[in-house]
Design an enzyme around this catalytic site. Sequence first.
Site, PDB file in Angstrom:
ATOM      1  N   CYS A  85      33.792  42.765  43.686  1.00 15.25           N
ATOM      2  CA  CYS A  85      34.620  42.080  44.686  1.00 15.25           C
ATOM      3  C   CYS A  85      33.797  41.764  45.935  1.00 15.25           C
ATOM      4  O   CYS A  85      32.913  40.934  45.890  1.00 15.25           O
ATOM      5  CB  CYS A  85      35.869  42.914  44.986  1.00 15.25           C
ATOM      6  SG  CYS A  85      37.148  41.996  45.857  1.00 15.25           S
ATOM      7  N   HIS A 194      38.115  44.648  39.557  1.00 15.39           N
ATOM      8  CA  HIS A 194      37.747  46.006  39.987  1.00 15.39           C
ATOM      9  C   HIS A 194      37.746  47.008  38.835  1.00 15.39           C
ATOM     10  O   HIS A 194      38.734  47.705  38.617  1.00 15.39           O
ATOM     11  CB  HIS A 194      38.743  46.482  41.048  1.00 15.39           C
ATOM     12  CG  HIS A 194      38.564  45.842  42.373  1.00 15.39           C
ATOM     13  ND1 HIS A 194      37.860  46.423  43.400  1.00 15.39           N
ATOM     14  CD2 HIS A 194      38.983  44.650  42.835  1.00 15.39           C
ATOM     15  CE1 HIS A 194      37.865  45.631  44.457  1.00 15.39           C
ATOM     16  NE2 HIS A 194      38.543  44.538  44.144  1.00 15.39           N
ATOM     17  N   GLU A 196      36.429  49.850  38.794  1.00 16.07           N
ATOM     18  CA  GLU A 196      36.549  51.227  39.303  1.00 16.07           C
ATOM     19  C   GLU A 196      38.006  51.630  39.529  1.00 16.07           C
ATOM     20  O   GLU A 196      38.290  52.801  39.752  1.00 16.07           O
ATOM     21  CB  GLU A 196      35.719  51.389  40.587  1.00 16.07           C
ATOM     22  CG  GLU A 196      36.384  50.958  41.880  1.00 16.07           C
ATOM     23  CD  GLU A 196      36.450  49.450  42.081  1.00 16.07           C
ATOM     24  OE1 GLU A 196      36.323  48.707  41.089  1.00 16.07           O
ATOM     25  OE2 GLU A 196      36.683  49.012  43.223  1.00 16.07           O
TER      26      GLU A 196
END
Lengths: 223, 79
Positions: A85, A194, A196
């Site tokens: 991002c 994302h 994560e």
Amino acid sequence: MRIGIITFPGSLDDVDAARAVRLAGGEPVALWHADHDLKDVDAVVLPGGFSYGDYLRAGAIAARAPLMQDVVTRARQGLPVLGICNGFQVLCESGLLPGALTRNSHLHFRNRDQVLRVERADTSWTSDYAPGQRIVVPVKNGEGRYVAADEDLDRLEAENRVVFRYVDGNPNGSLRDIAGVTSENGRVVGLMPHPEHAIEDLTGPSTDGLGFFTSVLSAAVAA
Amino acid sequence: MPRVVVDVVLKPEISDPQGQAVLGALGRLGHGGVRSVRQGKHFVLDVEGTPDEAELKQIAETLLANPVIEDVELHLPTD
């Protein structure tokens, strides 16, 4: 295996990235943007957020941070680097990855679970996926529209440097549905979604994102 | 103190959704004669001493604008 996570002023997802590294079996190492110290890490993650409040252009000021000079030098020598991002925006602004991220075509911030198709399963960050595999990870951005000149996009496609494409709807108007790209040597990867945030059933839509962080463990060993 | 102005605007081939939103609003306000809007940035730099054109060009082209997507115009003081 030491994986550095750089915190810039305005980074938000550095703690989540560190947690993802830990769950994957790596040792997260906190790095500070203003230091010239990579602390002997074996790979680097540039996390999501809004470094410098997205002032000037998203990622523009962070890309000129002292530590980024070291990241650029080491990345060109083969250090695996992942930009998520805002981290992807920083990598494009630093010149490590081609293209740029601009305001979403519909002008809205878009936050949803997103299906991606893995186009390259041989980069440092995607070797634990299969080519063509579909994964679900959250996407959340206001300036995530990937753009480049047409001839540059043609070249990227010819060089097989698109790593992820949006499937089942393009959340931001990115050209050719590009969600992520890689460097010529496949060791630097940037994407807007994302991974994560997709590492545990409790908090994510899937655990599909964990593969990024397990992939790099073997990539760093091989290096 | 000499004043240097730098204007930055998206390249013509890069679509500008903000400019298009402004254009839409102008149409709704009855300004149908406006055919296109491109939104950009305007920087005003006060510089010590005689402005160094090469240095300012570098500032404009490597930080204030992203040459991948933006065109930049440097306006040096005319005295």
